[in-house]
Design a protein around this motif. Structure first.
Motif, PDB file in Angstrom:
ATOM      1  N   ASN A 150      91.173 -19.936  27.367  1.00  0.00           N
ATOM      2  CA  ASN A 150      89.796 -20.062  26.828  1.00  0.00           C
ATOM      3  C   ASN A 150      89.960 -21.332  25.730  1.00  0.00           C
ATOM      4  O   ASN A 150      89.054 -21.584  24.872  1.00  0.00           O
ATOM      5  N   ILE A 151      90.694 -22.444  26.208  1.00  0.00           N
ATOM      6  CA  ILE A 151      90.659 -23.387  25.383  1.00  0.00           C
ATOM      7  C   ILE A 151      89.485 -24.201  25.299  1.00  0.00           C
ATOM      8  O   ILE A 151      88.672 -24.199  26.224  1.00  0.00           O
ATOM      9  N   ARG A 152      89.555 -24.502  24.013  1.00  0.00           N
ATOM     10  CA  ARG A 152      88.138 -25.373  23.580  1.00  0.00           C
ATOM     11  C   ARG A 152      88.268 -26.908  23.954  1.00  0.00           C
ATOM     12  O   ARG A 152      89.296 -27.298  23.227  1.00  0.00           O
ATOM     13  N   ASN A 153      87.549 -27.748  24.540  1.00  0.00           N
ATOM     14  CA  ASN A 153      87.764 -29.049  24.840  1.00  0.00           C
ATOM     15  C   ASN A 153      87.908 -29.662  23.489  1.00  0.00           C
ATOM     16  O   ASN A 153      88.666 -30.762  23.250  1.00  0.00           O
ATOM     17  N   LEU A 154      87.030 -29.304  22.534  1.00  0.00           N
ATOM     18  CA  LEU A 154      87.248 -29.755  21.233  1.00  0.00           C
ATOM     19  C   LEU A 154      88.323 -29.974  20.552  1.00  0.00           C
ATOM     20  O   LEU A 154      88.927 -30.814  19.950  1.00  0.00           O
ATOM     21  N   ASP A 155      88.965 -28.683  20.511  1.00  0.00           N
ATOM     22  CA  ASP A 155      90.524 -28.506  20.043  1.00  0.00           C
ATOM     23  C   ASP A 155      91.479 -29.269  20.861  1.00  0.00           C
ATOM     24  O   ASP A 155      92.300 -29.743  20.182  1.00  0.00           O
ATOM     25  N   LYS A 156      91.272 -29.227  22.129  1.00  0.00           N
ATOM     26  CA  LYS A 156      92.291 -29.894  22.928  1.00  0.00           C
ATOM     27  C   LYS A 156      92.100 -31.432  22.611  1.00  0.00           C
ATOM     28  O   LYS A 156      93.141 -32.206  22.610  1.00  0.00           O
ATOM     29  N   GLY A 157      90.809 -32.000  22.325  1.00  0.00           N
ATOM     30  CA  GLY A 157      90.918 -33.565  22.112  1.00  0.00           C
ATOM     31  C   GLY A 157      91.494 -33.826  20.905  1.00  0.00           C
ATOM     32  O   GLY A 157      92.125 -34.832  20.557  1.00  0.00           O
ATOM     33  N   LYS A 158      91.171 -32.898  19.755  1.00  0.00           N
ATOM     34  CA  LYS A 158      91.908 -33.245  18.542  1.00  0.00           C
ATOM     35  C   LYS A 158      93.408 -33.073  18.407  1.00  0.00           C
ATOM     36  O   LYS A 158      94.077 -33.897  17.959  1.00  0.00           O
ATOM     37  N   LEU A 159      94.050 -32.068  19.418  1.00  0.00           N
ATOM     38  CA  LEU A 159      95.437 -32.152  19.481  1.00  0.00           C
ATOM     39  C   LEU A 159      96.016 -33.331  20.271  1.00  0.00           C
ATOM     40  O   LEU A 159      96.933 -33.850  19.918  1.00  0.00           O
ATOM     41  N   ILE A 160      95.123 -34.095  21.190  1.00  0.00           N
ATOM     42  CA  ILE A 160      95.563 -35.019  21.975  1.00  0.00           C
ATOM     43  C   ILE A 160      95.778 -36.244  21.125  1.00  0.00           C
ATOM     44  O   ILE A 160      96.702 -37.133  21.297  1.00  0.00           O
ATOM     45  N   LYS A 161      94.601 -36.242  20.129  1.00  0.00           N
ATOM     46  CA  LYS A 161      94.856 -37.290  19.350  1.00  0.00           C
ATOM     47  C   LYS A 161      95.970 -37.629  18.420  1.00  0.00           C
ATOM     48  O   LYS A 161      96.662 -38.605  18.234  1.00  0.00           O
ATOM     49  N   VAL A 162      96.461 -36.213  17.861  1.00  0.00           N
ATOM     50  CA  VAL A 162      97.723 -36.113  17.132  1.00  0.00           C
ATOM     51  C   VAL A 162      98.964 -36.537  17.984  1.00  0.00           C
ATOM     52  O   VAL A 162      99.940 -37.217  17.570  1.00  0.00           O
ATOM     53  N   LEU A 163      98.849 -35.839  19.485  1.00  0.00           N
ATOM     54  CA  LEU A 163     100.036 -36.020  20.237  1.00  0.00           C
ATOM     55  C   LEU A 163     100.224 -37.663  20.438  1.00  0.00           C
ATOM     56  O   LEU A 163     101.320 -38.378  20.561  1.00  0.00           O
TER      57      LEU A 163
END
Length: 419
Positions: free
Chosen positions: A88-101
């Motif tokens: 149930n991953i939220r795209n918003l949270d995923k996008g934030k993580l990708i920025k950090v990675l």
């Protein structure tokens, strides 16, 4: 000195968060400066983690704040535990993580994932240098779910979740102390105790420890069932079966002392979960205290409406340090067998303590992790699906139907109650 950031979604009570806490505690402070971050929020473990790190951040999903924390503390190793690895991953949270990675990758910060979930996401996985699963069974599931063509077979291995043996030793009780704890719980000396320990999570819960009682009391009339913690939705089933007098229900807790006490009043642990285990911290800790484990096999290759894992059949080796049974009757038979054969129970007890220390002890696990960082290489594991198939117990078609029906019914009830 190497600056390392231990990061997960939050500082909650689950096994993932406990694993992160153990890494923070045991990483060699002569070699590593350790920092911690709850990427999406805080939680009750924060106060324990603070004792073992230089600085801690509750980011509340703020990628800029996380990146600034990484910059300010000159992080060189980004070690994350299951961040946003859910369906149930939220795209918003995923996008934030990708920025950090992406920031880490651009700045040559080594990215290591300790993953309890056999999930592949090319948007995230493309950044990972090393992927560490928490069991060999996780790797089997990963290979089975995703064609090997899309997986870098040279960047993953496994390290079991580390168990804090030194911490558990602090809470090891004498026989006299166990008697006192039993008195506190309302357990008499003549009672035979079967227990279960976990979170009061209806989606993880499985009813075996309730369903087995009518079979057990025929042979063990002095039975007591200790559960920490029971989902409130299951109270009505116990009452309907008129077996509530056999149950001692304890609240969920973050206290390591209370958890250890609960483990040690058990003669046998009956640990089951609807979704299985990616590792099974509660099982491994129970093993340290010498508790024989009875569990079930939750084959992820069979169709269910929800995702399942099955590493408990790796931690509990059938007929060696416990039993794996999917039939309620056979499960009861194994418990009764151990009750009647104390010498076998004691043998299993000793084997469990030995296995827990040797395979899951934090010092050994985290030393292996440190060596991987310092050597900058990973021990690639070749795990065949055929090996898994030899040890798995498959459910009948009827049971699969029943499992799915119960899950769907409970989900509908949950949705209706929220309205």
């Amino acid at each position: 000195m190497i600056n390392i950031l231990e990061i997960t979604n939050n500082f909650g009570l689950g096994g993932t968060e406990k694993t992160m806490q153990t890494y923070c505690k045991y990483l060699d402070k002569k070699k590593f400066n350790v920092y911690a971050c709850g990427f999406l929020g805080g939680g009750p473990r924060e106060k324990y983690i603070k004792d073992h790190v230089i600085n801690i951040l509750v980011a509340n999903g703020d990628s800029k704040k996380t990146i600034n924390f990484i910059k300010e503390n000159k992080i060189k190793i980004f070690h994350y535990h299951n961040i946003i690895r859910t369906k149930n991953i939220r795209n918003l949270d995923k996008g934030k993580l990708i920025k950090v990675l992406a920031f880490c990758k651009e700045n040559n910060i080594k990215i290591i994932e300790t993953s309890a979930f056999s999930l592949f996401d090319e948007d995230i996985d493309c950044f990972i240098d090393f992927k560490l699963f928490v069991s060999k069974t996780n790797i089997v599931k990963y290979i089975w779910k995703y064609n090997e063509k899309v997986i870098n077979l040279n960047n993953y291995s496994y390290l079991y979740n580390p168990i804090d043996i030194d911490e558990l030793k602090k809470y090891k009780l004498s026989k006299a102390e166990i008697v006192k704890v039993k008195e506190k719980y309302g357990i008499k000396p003549q009672n035979f105790v079967v227990g279960k320990l976990g979170r009061a999570d209806i989606w993880k819960w499985s009813d075996e420890i309730i369903d087995v009682v009518p079979y057990l009391i025929k042979e063990i009339p002095n039975l007591k069932i200790v559960i920490r913690a029971l989902p409130k939705q299951k109270l009505s089933k116990i009452r309907k079966m008129k077996i509530e007098n056999y149950f001692i229900l304890l609240p969920e807790t973050s206290s390591e002392k209370k958890i250890a006490e609960t483990d040690q009043v058990m003669d046998i642990m009956l640990h089951t979960s609807r979704i299985g285990e990616t590792f099974g911290v509660a099982i491994a800790e129970g093993m340290f205290f010498g508790i024989p484990i009875v569990t079930i096999s939750t084959d992820f290759m069979q169709f269910t409406l929800f995702d399942r894992d099955n590493a408990q059949i790796e931690v509990v080796e059938n007929d060696k340090n416990g039993f794996v049974e999917n039939s309620i009757k056979k499960m009861a038979d194994k418990i009764i067998y151990l009750k009647k054969n104390i010498s076998v129970l004691n043998l299993v007890s000793k084997e469990n303590t030995k296995k827990s220390v040797e395979l899951f002890g934090a010092e050994n696990i985290i030393k292996s992790f440190e060596n991987m960082i310092l050597d900058q290489k990973i021990s690639v594991v070749k795990t065949l699906i055929t090996e898994y198939k030899k040890s798995v117990i498959k459910d009948s078609m009827y049971k699969i139907f029943k499992i799915n029906y119960i899950a769907l019914t409970e989900y509908v009830k949950f949705i209706l109650l929220k309205r």
